[in-house]
Scaffold this active site. Structure first.
Site, PDB file in Angstrom:
ATOM      1  N   SER A 263     -40.345  25.638   0.960  1.00  0.00           N
ATOM      2  CA  SER A 263     -39.320  25.782  -0.060  1.00  0.00           C
ATOM      3  C   SER A 263     -38.435  26.999   0.204  1.00  0.00           C
ATOM      4  CB  SER A 263     -40.008  25.850  -1.428  1.00  0.00           C
ATOM      5  OG  SER A 263     -39.153  25.352  -2.410  1.00  0.00           O
ATOM      6  N   LYS A 267     -36.725  28.085   3.883  1.00  0.00           N
ATOM      7  CA  LYS A 267     -35.386  28.589   4.227  1.00  0.00           C
ATOM      8  C   LYS A 267     -35.591  29.864   5.061  1.00  0.00           C
ATOM      9  CE  LYS A 267     -34.052  27.593  -0.660  1.00  0.00           C
ATOM     10  NZ  LYS A 267     -33.929  26.202  -0.818  1.00  0.00           N
ATOM     11  N   TRP A 354     -34.491  16.854  -4.962  1.00  0.00           N
ATOM     12  CA  TRP A 354     -33.766  18.116  -5.152  1.00  0.00           C
ATOM     13  C   TRP A 354     -33.449  18.767  -3.798  1.00  0.00           C
ATOM     14  CZ3 TRP A 354     -30.822  20.269  -8.446  1.00  0.00           C
ATOM     15  CH2 TRP A 354     -30.749  21.651  -8.655  1.00  0.00           C
ATOM     16  N   HIS A 405     -42.786  17.820  -4.041  1.00  0.00           N
ATOM     17  CA  HIS A 405     -42.500  19.130  -3.458  1.00  0.00           C
ATOM     18  C   HIS A 405     -43.788  19.956  -3.420  1.00  0.00           C
ATOM     19  CE1 HIS A 405     -39.702  22.444  -2.687  1.00  0.00           C
ATOM     20  NE2 HIS A 405     -40.343  23.177  -3.574  1.00  0.00           N
TER      21      HIS A 405
HETATM   22  C1  GCU Z   1     -36.033  26.039  -6.716  1.00  0.00           C
HETATM   23  C2  GCU Z   1     -34.792  26.177  -5.880  1.00  0.00           C
HETATM   24  C3  GCU Z   1     -35.006  25.670  -4.449  1.00  0.00           C
HETATM   25  C4  GCU Z   1     -36.241  26.312  -3.853  1.00  0.00           C
HETATM   26  C5  GCU Z   1     -37.425  26.130  -4.773  1.00  0.00           C
HETATM   27  C6  GCU Z   1     -38.687  26.894  -4.340  1.00  0.00           C
HETATM   28  O1  GCU Z   1     -36.293  24.688  -6.948  1.00  0.00           O
HETATM   29  O2  GCU Z   1     -33.750  25.493  -6.519  1.00  0.00           O
HETATM   30  O3  GCU Z   1     -33.899  25.977  -3.655  1.00  0.00           O
HETATM   31  O4  GCU Z   1     -36.487  25.782  -2.579  1.00  0.00           O
HETATM   32  O5  GCU Z   1     -37.104  26.641  -6.062  1.00  0.00           O
HETATM   33  O6  GCU Z   1     -38.610  27.823  -3.567  1.00  0.00           O
HETATM   34  O7  GCU Z   1     -39.737  26.575  -4.857  1.00  0.00           O
END
Ligand code: GCU
Length: 427
Positions: A263, A267, A354, A405
């Site tokens: 998540s 990144k 998402w 997720h």
């Molecule tokens: C939120 C956010 C995402 C991210 C996620 C996470 O949903 O919008 O961009 O990847 O949190 O890190 O759990």
């Protein structure tokens, strides 16, 4: 060459499945037919319009150009680490986890003037390891002690997000936190397959809230300018610091480190792997917007939404692309291209709309020409999204699994297979 990527891609079956699994914020687009038409910048055309047709041109000209664009426009430039980082081994055991593991807890101490920051690395290595161990390096969301129930893991004292489920009270971990994230870590499987696992609580590096960059390692530096490190860049910087330490630890094979993250931390692993060519492998788990998903698709989370909800993640220049993704000189396939020719694995989850699974697949797809230019097989002959739970593994690996997720054993199994394919051979 320019790519026209448009609305008419027939993934209805996939979308139908996805829509059954998970509800996501309603006001965003989850309809493939409504993805705007766009053109992706070509990683193999330099900013002067000249095409890049040799590995040498890529390395000398285009790669540095793209790297600088991501630094300036997306994540922000990071400073050199302080010269005086000290690594202190706080604790070790050769008989951890019922004799299955060697455990090490190492503190990196950073200071500038009066200010000090401590970053704790928890390391498990297979007990029977002969020689330096190839190791997965990852950040975690709620403290090293949440990764496993092992009572010897030092309980984090750092600030963290309040969470009843994770046993965090008044933004501090309690004993109830131990092992609360264990389902995401497959520690036994990793050790059995002959790999190490090293992890750091990301809040040791930079706490995850909009604190005006007053805390964590930012406290050691002047306030970031518009093109300087947001939190993602800061977490990635911390991963490179861990790699500096691995270079001094004979039990870890620093030439075979796979940087992995989920998540927001996926990144981060992509940005770490893109910038620091010492990482032998990079893994992005469900990283989505600002990670593996193409921003121009604006499917699920958008640049505007991420910059609004998490204003500290990217550099301020990235705000220019709120609702204006086409103006950005880069898109995320170019981030993956920066990792070439080193192996990269991108994983999606069916229910994680998402994060735009199809956009995550396409970054690998559109990064593949760079991988091929550098002499690898890129994404092989894969042209369409693989079926659910059917990983594809070339220099670029990809899967979309059933479920939401998360990080699951299925994901780890794939990462270990991918590591066997690439890191074992390169020994
Ligand atoms: C939120 C956010 C995402 C991210 C996620 C996470 O949903 O919008 O961009 O990847 O949190 O890190 O759990």
């Amino acid at each position: 060459m320019r790519f026209a990527v448009g609305r008419c891609l027939p993934y209805l079956l996939f979308l139908l499945n996805a829509s059954l699994v998970c509800a996501q914020p309603a006001e965003f687009n989850y309809d493939e037919a409504k993805v705007p038409s766009f053109e992706l910048p070509d990683p193999l055309v330099a900013s002067d319009g000249k095409s890049v047709s040799t590995a040498e041109q890529w390395k000398q000209t285009r790669r540095p150009e793209i790297l600088a664009l991501f630094q300036k426009e997306v994540y922000g430039r990071s400073p050199e680490p302080p010269a005086n980082v000290v690594a202190k081994v706080l604790e070790t055991s050769d008989h951890a986890l019922d004799g299955k593991a060697i455990r090490k807890q190492v503190r990196l101490k950073l200071s500038r003037g009066e200010r000090q920051v401590a970053i704790d690395i928890l390391i498990y290595l297979p007990a029977k390891a002969q020689g330096p161990v190839p190791t997965f390096l990852t950040l975690n969301f709620f403290g090293n002690h949440t990764v496993h129930k092992d009572p010897a893991i030092i309980l984090s004292k750092s600030w963290m997000r309040a969470s009843k489920e994770k046993g965090v009270v008044n933004n501090r971990a309690t004993e109830a936190s131990r092992g609360t994230s264990a389902s995401r870590w497959a520690v036994d499987m990793i050790l059995q397959r002959g790999y190490g696992l090293a992890t750091i609580y990301y809040g040791d590096i930079d706490p995850d809230y909009d604190d005006g960059f007053e805390n964590g390692v930012h406290a050691l530096y002047p306030k970031p300018a518009k093109d300087e490190w947001g939190s993602i860049a800061t977490w990635a910087w911390g991963l490179s610091l861990a790699l500096d330490y691995f270079e001094t630890d004979e039990q870890i094979d620093h030439k075979r480190v796979a940087v992995m993250g989920h998540s927001r931390l996926g990144k981060t692993s992509l940005w770490a792997g893109a910038q620091d060519e010492r990482f032998a492998m990079t893994i992005s788990n469900n990283s989505g917007c600002g990670g593996a998903a193409l921003s121009r698709r604006a499917f699920g989370e958008t640049v505007k939404r991420i910059n609004t909800s998490f204003p500290h993640w990217f550099c301020d220049n990235f705000l220019k692309y709120n609702g204006n993704e086409n103006a950005c000189p880069v898109d995320q396939h170019m981030l993956v291209a920066l990792i070439a020719p080193r192996p990269v694995y991108i994983a999606s989850a069916e229910g994680d709309r998402w994060a735009d699974p199809r956009g995550e697949f396409l970054t690998g797809y559109y990064a593949a020409p760079v991988y091929r230019l550098l002499g690898t097989d890129g994404l092989g002959d894969v042209k369409e999204m693989p079926k659910l739970n059917e990983p594809v593994m070339h220099a670029i690996g990809y899967h979309i699994r059933r479920g939401k997720h998360d990080v699951t054993d299925f994901d780890w199994q794939a990462y270990l297979d991918f590591a066997d394919q690439h890191l074992r051979d390169s020994k």
